[in-house]
Write an enzyme that holds these catalytic residues in place. Structure first.
Site, PDB file in Angstrom:
ATOM      1  CD  GLU A   1     -45.156 -28.068 -23.168  1.00  0.00           C
ATOM      2  OE1 GLU A   1     -43.916 -27.932 -23.238  1.00  0.00           O
ATOM      3  OE2 GLU A   1     -45.865 -27.425 -22.377  1.00  0.00           O
TER       4      GLU A   1
ATOM      5  CG  HIS B   1     -35.911 -37.271 -49.557  1.00  0.00           C
ATOM      6  ND1 HIS B   1     -35.957 -36.487 -48.426  1.00  0.00           N
ATOM      7  CD2 HIS B   1     -35.392 -36.468 -50.535  1.00  0.00           C
ATOM      8  CE1 HIS B   1     -35.494 -35.274 -48.702  1.00  0.00           C
ATOM      9  NE2 HIS B   1     -35.138 -35.242 -49.976  1.00  0.00           N
TER      10      HIS B   1
ATOM     11  CD1 TRP C   1     -43.747 -25.977 -54.314  1.00  0.00           C
ATOM     12  CD2 TRP C   1     -43.328 -27.636 -55.757  1.00  0.00           C
ATOM     13  NE1 TRP C   1     -44.860 -26.781 -54.364  1.00  0.00           N
ATOM     14  CE2 TRP C   1     -44.634 -27.805 -55.250  1.00  0.00           C
ATOM     15  CE3 TRP C   1     -42.843 -28.567 -56.684  1.00  0.00           C
ATOM     16  CZ2 TRP C   1     -45.462 -28.861 -55.633  1.00  0.00           C
ATOM     17  CZ3 TRP C   1     -43.669 -29.614 -57.070  1.00  0.00           C
ATOM     18  CH2 TRP C   1     -44.946 -29.754 -56.550  1.00  0.00           C
TER      19      TRP C   1
ATOM     20  CG  LEU D   1     -52.646 -42.474 -36.285  1.00  0.00           C
ATOM     21  CD1 LEU D   1     -52.316 -41.859 -34.925  1.00  0.00           C
ATOM     22  CD2 LEU D   1     -51.368 -42.982 -36.928  1.00  0.00           C
TER      23      LEU D   1
ATOM     24  CD1 TRP E   1     -29.493 -41.443 -41.440  1.00  0.00           C
ATOM     25  CD2 TRP E   1     -29.703 -41.892 -43.624  1.00  0.00           C
ATOM     26  NE1 TRP E   1     -29.492 -42.811 -41.587  1.00  0.00           N
ATOM     27  CE2 TRP E   1     -29.617 -43.114 -42.918  1.00  0.00           C
ATOM     28  CE3 TRP E   1     -29.841 -41.926 -45.022  1.00  0.00           C
ATOM     29  CZ2 TRP E   1     -29.670 -44.354 -43.550  1.00  0.00           C
ATOM     30  CZ3 TRP E   1     -29.885 -43.174 -45.657  1.00  0.00           C
ATOM     31  CH2 TRP E   1     -29.804 -44.362 -44.914  1.00  0.00           C
TER      32      TRP E   1
ATOM     33  NE  ARG F   1     -34.709 -23.305 -39.295  1.00  0.00           N
ATOM     34  CZ  ARG F   1     -33.533 -23.900 -39.281  1.00  0.00           C
ATOM     35  NH1 ARG F   1     -32.594 -23.468 -38.469  1.00  0.00           N
ATOM     36  NH2 ARG F   1     -33.278 -24.920 -40.070  1.00  0.00           N
ATOM     37  CG  LEU F   2     -42.533 -23.633 -34.868  1.00  0.00           C
ATOM     38  CD1 LEU F   2     -43.705 -22.733 -34.499  1.00  0.00           C
ATOM     39  CD2 LEU F   2     -42.905 -25.098 -34.602  1.00  0.00           C
ATOM     40  CB  SER F   3     -39.304 -24.702 -40.992  1.00  0.00           C
ATOM     41  OG  SER F   3     -37.983 -24.602 -40.562  1.00  0.00           O
TER      42      SER F   3
ATOM     43  CG  ASP G   1     -34.658 -30.845 -40.842  1.00  0.00           C
ATOM     44  OD1 ASP G   1     -34.343 -31.111 -42.016  1.00  0.00           O
ATOM     45  OD2 ASP G   1     -34.242 -29.840 -40.241  1.00  0.00           O
TER      46      ASP G   1
END
Ligand code: FPP
Length: 249
Positions: free
Chosen positions: A216, A50, A82, A144, A38, A203-205, A33
């Site tokens: 965590e 972005h 969107w 990864l 920025w 927030r988790l949004s 976020d």
């Protein structure tokens, strides 16, 4: 109770060299976020924020490889995104296209397996095909696992999993955490041990609502375009301190 001096010494040593491998989170999720803030702080268009965010993602993936994190899930585009201005949505789609062409093949050479999760039916055809090709090309990589949430919403994911249960004719008595989890968008995505959100928001949004049940949560003030190795390492150290519960049971 007095603090345990041994724990304090261990904590000091961990800060110097980074947490031991078994104290590191195996699975991290990041809510990236702050790209807009920025950009506006610099008088730049949001698309530039972005773009810088995509660079931060590249740095963060490489840092996660170095830290031997097995799985990294990032929130690139939510179902709600969107509703942003069409030119901003267009710039994110374009950036994803460029990232698949330029950045992700490089990361694939470093052993990164990339998968996307979320709805696919609203992604433009050409981009959807590129996503599928990248997933197929990196399927054998194991250094990864990078999971990119695109057109993703946690509630939508749970609604879709419920539809799948009904379509599959699962009887009510067989509905369980396991049978539901098997029908999430990305059933192989491990539950995150650590969820990081940048930019000071707490927030988790709608991100990984089911999977984050025991995660965590670490919130950092850094705006996403400024995130990188140092910030990831600091969040991992914070996780290690919490997971070890100094002096506590
Ligand atoms: C939040 O910043 C970020 C997004 C909406 C997602 C975009 C993420 C990236 C561009 C990273 C690169 C990823 C890929 C795969 C292309 P915001 O615009 O909501 O920030 P704000 O809250 O300051 O406005």
């Amino acid at each position: 109770m007095e603090p345990d001096p041994r724990s304090q010494r261990q904590a000091a040593a961990a800060t110097a060299r980074g947490p031991e491998p078994d104290e590191r989170p195996r699975s991290i999720a990041i809510i990236m976020d702050g790209n807009g803030r920025w950009a506006s702080a610099r008088g730049l268009p949001v698309a530039d924020g972005h773009r810088e965010g995509a660079r931060a993602l590249r740095r963060t993936v490489e840092a996660a490889i170095d830290l031997e994190i097995g799985s990294l899930a990032v929130y690139a585009f939510s179902t709600e995104n969107w509703a942003r201005p069409a030119d901003e949505v267009g710039s994110i789609l374009e950036l994803l296209d460029e990232t698949i062409d330029r950045e992700l093949p490089d990361l694939a050479r470093q052993g990164v397996r990339t998968r996307f999760f979320g709805r696919r039916d609203r992604i433009p055809d050409g981009l959807r095909e590129k996503i599928a090709a990248l997933e197929a090309e990196t399927a054998a990589n194991d250094r990864l696992h990078l999971w990119i949430a695109f057109d993703y919403g946690g509630r939508a994911e749970l609604v879709e999993a419920t539809r799948r249960l009904l379509r599959d004719g699962v009887p009510p008595e067989d509905v369980s955490e396991e049978t539901l989890a098997e029908r999430l968008y990305a059933r192989e995505l491990p539950d995150p041990d650590l969820v990081i959100r940048t930019s000071g928001e707490q927030r988790l949004s709608n991100f990984l609502l089911w999977q984050s049940a025991y995660a965590e949560l670490v919130f950092v003030d850094t705006l996403w375009p400024e995130f990188g190795e140092e910030a990831l390492r600091a969040a991992v150290e914070e996780y290690a301190r919490r997971a070890r519960r100094f002096g506590a049971r």
